[in-house]
Design a protein around this motif. Structure first.
Motif, PDB file in Angstrom:
ATOM      1  N   CYS A  29     -22.394   0.063 -10.331  1.00 12.08           N
ATOM      2  CA  CYS A  29     -22.003   0.924 -11.882  1.00 12.08           C
ATOM      3  C   CYS A  29     -20.625   0.253 -11.953  1.00 12.08           C
ATOM      4  O   CYS A  29     -20.183   0.562 -13.047  1.00 12.08           O
ATOM      5  CB  CYS A  29     -22.542   2.286 -11.700  1.00 12.08           C
TER       6      CYS A  29
ATOM      7  N   CYS B 154     -22.112   4.083  -5.088  1.00  7.10           N
ATOM      8  CA  CYS B 154     -21.822   5.444  -5.214  1.00  7.10           C
ATOM      9  C   CYS B 154     -23.247   6.131  -4.721  1.00  7.10           C
ATOM     10  O   CYS B 154     -24.302   5.486  -4.458  1.00  7.10           O
ATOM     11  CB  CYS B 154     -21.485   5.568  -6.657  1.00  7.10           C
TER      12      CYS B 154
ATOM     13  N   CYS C 117     -26.084   5.545  -7.422  1.00  3.40           N
ATOM     14  CA  CYS C 117     -26.688   4.142  -7.347  1.00  3.40           C
ATOM     15  C   CYS C 117     -27.307   3.793  -5.951  1.00  3.40           C
ATOM     16  O   CYS C 117     -28.069   3.013  -5.911  1.00  3.40           O
ATOM     17  CB  CYS C 117     -25.585   3.023  -7.661  1.00  3.40           C
TER      18      CYS C 117
HETATM   19 ZN   LIG Z   1     -22.798   3.452  -8.951  1.00  6.33          ZN
END
Ligand SMILES: [Zn+2]
Ligand SMILES: [Zn+2]
Length: 259
Positions: free
Chosen positions: A204, A232, A235
């Motif tokens: 992202c 992250c 994700c």
């Molecule tokens: Zn992400």
């Protein structure tokens, strides 16, 4: 300015071009270039002609600049090869005793995770180079391409990473016999000091990078492989536990520091 930084500058401007083009369109709109009434600030014909020139001439300029820079750097590498062919070792042994510190890019592939160069050669964090063209070679050999490569400057490696967004930045020391070449070193032995992890998620590009996940990549060549990314929390949430590694676990597998 070296030919390499000229190339980098040119690519930066090419990336900015869509934004500049949009601004130009907006200005043309504000100047009344798209309105059919006659009371616009600038005659419509002038605005339209300027727009045509902009969309036609600027990309043409970029293409010409790429061709010029490409041919200059080709000529340079031919000159370098000729030097190598004559076995002019003068600058080859410039730094015989110094540590050659540099930066490079690598992918993390396979299960368990392994460092893989962008050319596809796998290596450990502490490794001796092997020559894939000639098994007789003890890399680096002057007129061959074998050996471990690294950029001298972090900014050069960072720029290359912006073109290879799936890769990771490595901080390395090279030892043994070494050559200096235009942007860095080529040497016998390589020790990876640390992997410099991207601050943001590789998917992202927004949230902080926290977890390594492995994704299955299909490539143009027949083989498919596992490639690791750092993502992250959001994700990485759909991944099974066996396809995830914490930063500490990854550091252990690769036998290096991750900072
Ligand atoms: Zn992400
Ligand atoms: Zn070789």
């Amino acid at each position: 300015m070296s030919i390499n930084s000229k190339r980098q500058l040119l690519i930066k401007w090419v990336r900015r071009y869509p934004l500049i083009a949009l601004s130009v369109l907006a200005i043309a709109y504000l100047l009344g270039g798209f309105s059919s009434s006659d009371d616009s600030l600038v005659p419509q014909q002038v605005v339209i002609t300027a727009l045509y020139l902009f969309v036609g001439i600027v990309p043409l300029g970029f293409i010409i600049a790429f061709v010029v820079i490409g041919s200059i750097s080709d000529a340079q590498s031919v000159r370098n090869k000729e030097k190598g062919g004559n076995l002019n070792y003068q600058d080859a042994f410039e730094l015989p005793s110094e540590v050659m510190h540099g930066y490079k890019l690598a992918l993390i592939t396979d299960q368990p995770p392994t460092l893989t160069g962008l050319t596809g050669d796998k290596y450990l964090s502490d490794a001796q180079a092997l020559c894939t063209t000639n098994p007789e070679h003890i890399p680096p050999v002057a007129n061959c391409e074998c050996g471990f490569y690294a950029y001298k400057e972090l900014t050069d490696a960072q720029f290359e990473r912006s073109i290879n967004p799936g890769s990771f930045l490595l901080d390395v020391d090279l030892f043994g016999l070494g050559f200096t070449y235009k942007d860095g070193y080529r040497a016998e032995t390589q020790l990876v000091n640390r992997l410099i992890k991207p601050r943001r998620c590789m998917r992202c590009k927004t949230l902080p990078a926290k977890v390594f996940v492995s994704t299955y990549k299909l490539s143009y060549t027949a083989t498919a492989w596992w490639q690791w990314q750092i993502r992250c929390i959001v994700c990485s949430s759909s991944f099974k536990e066996k396809d995830k590694l914490s930063i500490e676990q990854m550091a252990q597998y690769l036998a290096l520091k991750i900072t």
